[in-house]
Design a protein around this motif. Structure first.
Motif, mmCIF file in Angstrom:
data_model
loop_
_atom_site.group_PDB
_atom_site.id
_atom_site.type_symbol
_atom_site.label_atom_id
_atom_site.label_comp_id
_atom_site.label_asym_id
_atom_site.label_seq_id
_atom_site.Cartn_x
_atom_site.Cartn_y
_atom_site.Cartn_z
ATOM 1 N N LEU A 145 80.628 25.763 -30.633
ATOM 2 C CA LEU A 145 79.684 26.708 -31.235
ATOM 3 C C LEU A 145 78.831 27.325 -30.133
ATOM 4 N N ASP A 146 78.317 26.478 -29.270
ATOM 5 C CA ASP A 146 77.505 26.997 -28.172
ATOM 6 C C ASP A 146 78.333 27.811 -27.182
ATOM 7 N N MET A 147 79.552 27.349 -26.909
ATOM 8 C CA MET A 147 80.417 28.091 -25.990
ATOM 9 C C MET A 147 80.688 29.488 -26.529
ATOM 10 N N CYS A 204 83.290 20.430 -31.730
ATOM 11 C CA CYS A 204 82.956 21.570 -32.591
ATOM 12 C C CYS A 204 81.560 22.096 -32.267
ATOM 13 N N PHE A 205 80.624 21.175 -32.167
ATOM 14 C CA PHE A 205 79.241 21.563 -31.881
ATOM 15 C C PHE A 205 79.171 22.303 -30.545
ATOM 16 N N PHE A 206 79.847 21.757 -29.554
ATOM 17 C CA PHE A 206 79.786 22.366 -28.232
ATOM 18 C C PHE A 206 80.485 23.726 -28.227
ATOM 19 N N PRO A 215 69.305 25.282 -27.837
ATOM 20 C CA PRO A 215 68.427 25.361 -26.669
ATOM 21 C C PRO A 215 68.824 24.376 -25.576
ATOM 22 N N VAL A 270 77.595 31.549 -25.786
ATOM 23 C CA VAL A 270 77.488 31.873 -24.369
ATOM 24 C C VAL A 270 78.568 32.870 -23.942
ATOM 25 N N PHE A 281 84.340 27.130 -35.239
ATOM 26 C CA PHE A 281 82.956 27.067 -34.755
ATOM 27 C C PHE A 281 82.775 27.943 -33.516
ATOM 28 N N GLU A 333 70.691 29.719 -31.609
ATOM 29 C CA GLU A 333 70.922 29.301 -30.226
ATOM 30 C C GLU A 333 70.819 27.788 -30.144
ATOM 31 N N LEU A 377 82.253 31.250 -34.852
ATOM 32 C CA LEU A 377 80.930 31.355 -35.459
ATOM 33 C C LEU A 377 79.892 31.696 -34.392
ATOM 34 N N GLY A 378 80.037 31.058 -33.223
ATOM 35 C CA GLY A 378 79.111 31.347 -32.131
ATOM 36 C C GLY A 378 79.243 32.779 -31.642
#
Ligand SMILES: Nc1ncnc2c1ncn2[C@@H]1O[C@H](COP(=O)(O)O)[C@@H](O)[C@H]1O
Ligand SMILES: Nc1ncnc2c1ncn2[C@@H]1O[C@H](COP(=O)(O)O)[C@@H](O)[C@H]1O
Ligand SMILES: Nc1ncnc2c1ncn2[C@@H]1O[C@H](COP(=O)(O)O)[C@@H](O)[C@H]1O
Ligand code: NA
Ligand code: NA
Ligand code: NA
Lengths: 93, 343, 343, 93, 343, 93
Positions: free
Chosen positions: E232-234, E228-230, E34, E237, E17, E32, E20-21
């Motif tokens: 993705l955002d990392m 995993c979700f976090f 948000p 960023v 993930f 993104e 993926l980000g």
């Protein structure tokens, strides 16, 4: 053209927006989750979930001719429910 | 035994996270749960507690004891604002007295949930229909509050309000005002979500029980942790409110700390008369003792704008809520154990 | 039996929460799920459904039936916009007809998920590769929509658009425009997350299956409850959109209610030819019947700005989505049971 | 100095910001999750997750000399994708 | 075997993930998460890891090995900034060198969590007290960073800063400045939440263990998916930060890729001396190797405003973090397996 | 009356708000989660969770007489911690 800036509680937002369009403005924009301080105390972000709610910032650009009608419609609402309004000059881009 | 109850409450995860939030503000940490995340947890807790309550209501059925208890809860939510109002009127004007009275007649769902968690840890049973009582205590208090405010309004003031209203938002007659009050009382987002989830929980349990198990991880398993997270934020918010108490004055501070135990005692009396179980008695007491900082302020702000919101928010959230969560719940449990026979 | 299917759907938790949201708007409750919380649930559902689909795809493998089904789904997402366009062109200009057609060729992931939940409750099996079909039906419809819009654009208009473009953002030639269309079609956030999660689910299942069990509480257990929460918001949003239908006109209202069952019938035909199981048939029908309100509007807004967004959003979200969730899914299931043999 | 206020769909934000810097502005600020009403209808908070997206409010403070270039760069974008822009006077604090 | 470790890490859900980000940004997807959703996940992970760590600390107790390990970790968080500073001073001014050094002395909780997940998948044990080490490594590095910045400030500059300060926010004397530094170091939101949750986990485990099981679905079961979700955002960023590296220069890029393995080797040495288990050794290495992009930047921004935030954020988040998550963790594990005897 | 617009890091918000009230302003409003670009680079929404934080937009309406005091209080803070401020004219609604 005039620019109107309103700061008021989210709770009154619906009424205020209706009054704006009823008074003849062609559009407006709303920012929510606004915090701040005014005559009646501080509104912090933490209160957003409570029944007090946070503030909203409403921006309305109107023709000079409509300003009076909008002001007349909004002043009693701001007086009754709290909130402040300011006017400045602007022109279309 | 009493002191062990206090300790058991103080050392539970939800209350500890509540303290962590309070302490954070006191020592000056910049920890915060940015908006609208608290709203997410607040909506989640209402949905989950409503759904579970409805589910259990379907299992227990709507027998006479259930209806009697719910009826008694509604009566309390009408009575408490009246007595509170008379007391508050000693020092406050009618608008503020009415708004605060309404808040104390109504309930705090999070206090109720914390009490449920406490009972779970003590392994004391309670019934799902208590959630129905919770849901039905919000609206009457709001209606009573508005009536009290109108009755105590000076004549010319009531007049001028109506005029402004007419001039302001073109809403016209006095009857329309009532529609607004009822809408704020019964269709307020949090009331609506709680009652709606209760009904859905009931319907699903009655007609498609296969869905219950699939909801369980969301509404049941996750609940305790989410409560902890939310109480962390409640601690932060409550502590921030403490600062406002300077302007609140000693009278109101006294009221917000004495009203809960007094109302709880009233609740204990009623519970004893109704023959409620120990678990239900604690919850009934907590319903009477807690004060609303979501539904009622939202409604009062719109229907009694003359009252100062920071008065009713600060007392309900900054003092009464922490008092109930930290001291009240174990105290009421000790009283319950003393006066209510087991099972 | 048909009516029992409708009831079973109507009385399921997700659909009941959807109704709760709709009703809230209709009766004037101020319940709302503040932004960006709906986005959280929408991202979560895409991630979870993609991951689970990929995982099951790894278990079932990419056999001929799988590839055939996915291929047929892609063909449907090319065909449906064409026929829809011809129909819509009767009353609408080319831009709006193309944008709406693209929306109906594409899919609604939430409708698909609701259908999966419905199958779970009925204990009817379906295959993970249907998620791959879901993921691959978004982009082609977008591309077709853009082509249709270009073809139907009046010559000078196409010219002036290109000029503006050159003046405006200095992007130059027509070939560059294509890059933009493909980017919107294939790299749109929701398409990208769904396909990406699908691939990750596949890879994890194939190469490090120990991770599957650890993902399970998040992607599987929590799913049903999160769907309920999100459908509550979808109900609110759909009901708000209903207000826009005044400007939409009777023709488009008729289209948005008739297109779903017609496309579902087409899907049933294809499913029968492919010999799909009952569960997969329902999902295939739902893919054909549903319309996109996330990926396609996002793409159309950028690539066919001449179309009026409120037309394609209002119909897909305000009418077609509720129709499918409430009436469509049980209806398609009844048809499936009638025409498709068990197992 | 001039203050430019733009209200447009989040979807166009990237393009608009690029155009602003390309036209010579030295900075800008963006508020998202803005709702509102304009010639092309109402944008409510509920639509934030949909493909329509909410609005963004972009504020640009520029030297008078740069205003023309920014206006020239933005007007076609606003015309093509929707959105409104207004100008008023300001000075540094 | 080494390469299999790398693969096992690369093919795990969290790292996939993360990719993926990154990929999303590189190919131009508009995916993104948000704001403030990333904050929700970041707060959740700190709360959960703290609570679990405290819980396990209560089980293992505070023996000499525990205290020694924690002490060694604190020493490392004082040492690493010093050596980093000397190196960075070769090319950077004192302010920037100090701020970056502080960041590398401190830790990244998400890197630590990813390493824990990696150990879980490998079924290698580690101890809860390592979280205490994590929690205690943030503040000292901040204090050292501020001292280094003050020491290297040119005399007049220090003077003028004090003047501005006095004129600006009327805060007066130099002693007050220290209060601010300590507050930023010890009461920073993320430090405070981590330590607070650690203490709560400890207390609950010690005094009301019934609560542990009720927290489990939230803090334990959900953890892997939320990570995993976090991540993705990392990934998103981190990739966005990569763009800033143009202005960072080759020296700093080199530093941010070489510092982690060098610090990890230091950590390996210390672990071997302390006789840590394989699992604890990996975590100790990761603590030394990782750099802070939450607590330290927050503190530096306020206490050393002369430093350029984009330098310390870009290196810690854009290079060191991805390096550790993707290459570092399996590399350090291979070294651990080579040099540290099994249990 | 004057309208002051400030854009600065969320981290400095507390200090700035305190300085505003200390300088004699009767109210202010704050919008958070603001992104943007300025002399010291870009602040994107993704950084909101990091220690860098996003920006805040502070709006203060003050009497002309108070402007000087507010400006004097804020300028050193903006210089020290970064951020920009602008002034324009306004009047109450
Ligand atoms: N002078 C001001 N400048 C900017 N915002 C203001 C000002 N006064 C009041 N406000 C905003 O208006 C809100 C409502 O004010 P009030 O209810 O009158 O205290 C406050 O919470 C502020 O967000
Ligand atoms: N007169 C106005 N004053 C303030 N905001 C406006 C005005 N007109 C339009 N807007 C904003 O601009 C957005 C896009 O407008 P449009 O797409 O042209 O309808 C609206 O949703 C409003 O947020
Ligand atoms: N000319 C400008 N117009 C609008 N906002 C600006 C401008 N310059 C800077 N800003 C805002 O101020 C923030 C801080 O600026 P700085 O730290 O000086 O780069 C930026 O991230 C922007 O949000
Ligand atoms: Na009560
Ligand atoms: Na379709
Ligand atoms: Na480190």
């Amino acid at each position: 053209m005039k620019r109107i800036d309103l700061f008021l509680s989210e709770r009154e937002l619906n009424r205020v927006c209706k009054a704006i369009t009823a008074a003849g403005a062609k559009g407006y924009s709303v920012m929510r989750h606004v915090t701040g301080m005014g005559p009646s105390g501080e509104i912090s972000e933490g209160m957003d979930f409570s029944g007090l709610g946070a503030n909203a910032h409403v921006i309305v650009f109107v023709e000079d001719a409509v300003l009076d009608a909008v002001g007349k419609a909004l002043r009693p609402l701001l007086k009754r429910y709290g909130g402040v309004g300011f006017v400045s000059s602007a022109e279309p881009l | 035994m009493q002191s062990s109850l206090v300790l058991q409450n103080l050392l539970s995860a939800p209350v500890l996270f509540f303290f962590l939030g309070i302490l954070g503000v006191l020592v000056g940490s910049d920890l915060e749960i940015p908006s609208p995340l608290p709203k997410l947890f607040s909506l989640y807790l209402l949905l989950a507690i409503g759904f579970k309550g409805g589910m259990e209501l379907a299992h227990s059925g709507l027998g006479p004891q259930v209806l009697l208890t719910i009826g008694a809860a509604v009566v309390m939510s009408l009575l408490v604002p009246l007595t509170s109002f008379l007391l508050l009127r000693l020092r406050l004007d009618g608008y503020n007295a009415a708004a605060i009275a309404a808040s104390y007649g109504s309930i705090s769902a999070v206090t109720f949930i914390t009490a449920e968690s406490f009972l779970n840890v003590l392994e004391v049973n309670f019934d799902g229909f208590m959630v129905a009582a919770l849901a039905l205590m919000e609206s009457p208090a709001i209606v009573v509050g508005v009536i009290l405010a109108k009755l105590s309004a000076p004549a010319e003031d009531a007049e001028s309000v109506r005029d402004q209203e007419n001039g302001g938002d073109q809403e016209g007659s006095g009857s329309l005002r009532w529609r607004e009050v009822l809408q704020e009382a019964f269709l307020n987002g949090s009331v609506y979500l709680l009652i709606g989830s209760l009904v859905i929980g009931y319907v699903v349990a009655a007609f498609s029980p296969a869905g219950l198990e699939k909801m369980d991880p969301f509404t049941e398993k996750l609940f305790y942790g989410a409560l902890c997270f939310f109480l962390l934020d409640m601690g932060i918010v409550a502590a921030q409110r403490l600062r406002d108490l300077r302007q609140t004055g000693a009278f109101l501070i006294g009221f917000s700390l004495l009203a809960p135990p007094v109302h709880a005692l009233l609740g204990l009396l009623v519970s004893a008369l109704l023959g409620l179980s120990q678990g239900n008695t604690l919850l009934f007491m907590v319903l009477c003792a807690s004060a609303s900082y979501i539904a009622v302020p939202a409604a009062m702000r719109m229907t009694v704008p003359q009252a100062n919101p920071s008065l009713y928010i600060s007392t309900a959230l900054g003092l009464t809520f922490p008092f109930n969560v930290v001291v009240g719940i174990p105290l009421y449990m000790a009283l319950t154990r003393h006066f209510i026979p087991v099972g």
